[in-house]
Design an enzyme around this catalytic site. Structure first.
Site, short mmCIF file in Angstrom:
data_model
loop_
_atom_site.label_atom_id
_atom_site.label_comp_id
_atom_site.label_asym_id
_atom_site.label_seq_id
_atom_site.Cartn_x
_atom_site.Cartn_y
_atom_site.Cartn_z
N TYR A 126 59.72 87.15 -9.96
CA TYR A 126 58.55 87.50 -9.15
C TYR A 126 58.29 86.48 -8.05
CZ TYR A 126 57.76 90.87 -12.82
OH TYR A 126 57.91 91.91 -13.69
N LYS A 164 57.97 92.70 -27.64
CA LYS A 164 59.36 92.77 -28.06
C LYS A 164 59.65 91.74 -29.13
CE LYS A 164 61.42 94.61 -23.81
NZ LYS A 164 62.43 94.39 -22.75
N HIS A 200 57.29 87.46 -21.61
CA HIS A 200 58.70 87.23 -21.35
C HIS A 200 59.24 86.15 -22.29
CE1 HIS A 200 58.41 88.82 -16.95
NE2 HIS A 200 58.66 89.78 -17.81
N ARG A 230 53.41 96.25 -21.17
CA ARG A 230 54.39 97.33 -21.11
C ARG A 230 53.75 98.62 -21.62
NH1 ARG A 230 56.85 92.79 -23.52
NH2 ARG A 230 58.59 91.89 -22.32
N HIS A 237 55.79 100.49 -15.31
CA HIS A 237 56.46 99.22 -15.09
C HIS A 237 56.20 98.70 -13.68
CE1 HIS A 237 58.79 96.70 -17.70
NE2 HIS A 237 59.58 96.32 -16.71
N ARG A 279 53.07 96.86 -13.87
CA ARG A 279 53.33 95.55 -14.49
C ARG A 279 53.91 94.58 -13.47
NH1 ARG A 279 54.71 93.01 -19.45
NH2 ARG A 279 56.78 92.07 -19.56
#
Length: 310
Positions: free
Chosen positions: A291, A185, A282, A161, A256, A259
């Site tokens: 995806y 995150k 993730h 990110r 993004h 990404r």
């Protein structure tokens, strides 16, 4: 949001401040997510405050449903409604645990599922052209151009990110092993590999670019701005948009999008879903599974164009 927050009744304002501290300190959410959740809760409480409510017990299931209904009538999308409902549930759950609400009305709040839009991605040849466009600007070894090339290469090579990239320090990069340590995150740390083109771009930036921009007050940041401070995510987004815009037919795309493209190209190249999940950071496999739809759609499009009986 500031205006609405300023006019909240005292009890509401204190609850918002406590909820914000909880999100930052205990949930470890990104600054962007904290702002979004706090803004959603301010919207809810402002609606109640304007209807005459001053005590937090006014936040019941009826109030939550009425708030969402008003947003839906105002044209809010399913994705927006889903996020705002999630924020409301997080708030009422926290308020209940903190003793501010006797019950948790958010547990019974239903909301439409967010729309899962397929991400826009570059074709592999377009991605190569974007990297080439970025590299062309670094030929004369201008420090900022060297940095921009390394930014674009590393974003695509690693799939990190933009906030993660801008948060990296020099010590997070292992040039010999070609891996970078990433703080993602929720404070989750992971190690992500990258390829030789990104390695060459990073070595050039560190040897001949960063040294020209660093100042006595510079942080240990991997990427620096023109004045020697840590590179701002907005500047990184501009760098990517300009590199993509240089490629005819690539459209508009920010970090993004690189990404998304990296994840899609990994899967199309044979990477397994679990490995891609770990690379991207993730929390759940369901996010990465999005995806797979992109790759199936591409295969169908190729089949339609190429198969004689498509």
């Amino acid at each position: 949001m500031r205006g609405a927050r300023a006019r909240l009744p005292v009890a509401f304002g204190e609850a918002v401040s406590g909820f914000e501290r909880y999100l930052r300190a205990e949930r470890g959410l990104s600054a962007h997510t904290v702002r979004a959740y706090v803004g959603d809760v301010v919207s809810l409480l402002d609606r109640l405050g304007r209807s005459g409510a001053e005590a937090l017990d006014a936040v019941d299931l009826g109030a939550l449903r009425g708030w969402l209904a008003g947003l839906r009538e105002a044209g809010a999308s399913r994705t927006t409604l889903a996020r705002r409902a999630a924020a409301a549930r997080a708030f009422t759950g926290w308020a209940n645990r903190s003793g501010l609400l006797a019950t948790d009305p958010g547990r019974r709040l239903a909301a439409p599922k967010a729309e899962r839009r397929l991400p826009t991605v570059l074709r592999p040849d377009q991605a190569a052209d974007v990297m080439a466009a970025s590299a062309s600007g670094a030929v004369e070894e201008d420090p900022v151009a060297l940095r921009d090339h390394a930014v674009v290469e590393l974003l695509y090579a690693s799939g990190v990110r933009v906030s993660e990239l801008c948060g990296m320090d020099v010590d997070d990069v292992d040039l010999d092993r070609r891996v970078v340590r990433v703080l993602g995150k929720g404070g989750r740390e992971r190690v992500v590999p990258y390829g030789q083109p990104a390695e060459r771009a990073l070595r050039a930036w560190l040897a001949r670019g960063r040294s020209a921009l660093v100042t006595p007050g510079s942080p240990a940041a991997l990427f620096l701005g023109a004045r020697g401070g840590r590179l701002d995510p907005r500047a990184a987004r501009r760098v990517v948009r300009e590199a993509v815009a240089a490629v005819p037919g690539a459209g508009r795309m920010g970090p993004h999008g690189l990404r998304h493209s990296a994840a899609t190209h990994l899967l199309e190249g044979g990477a397994d879903l679990r490995s891609v999940q770990e690379l991207l950071g993730h929390a759940t496999l369901a996010t990465t599974q999005l995806y797979t739809h992109v790759t199936v759609d591409r295969l169908k499009a190729i089949h339609d164009r190429a198969h004689p009986r498509s």
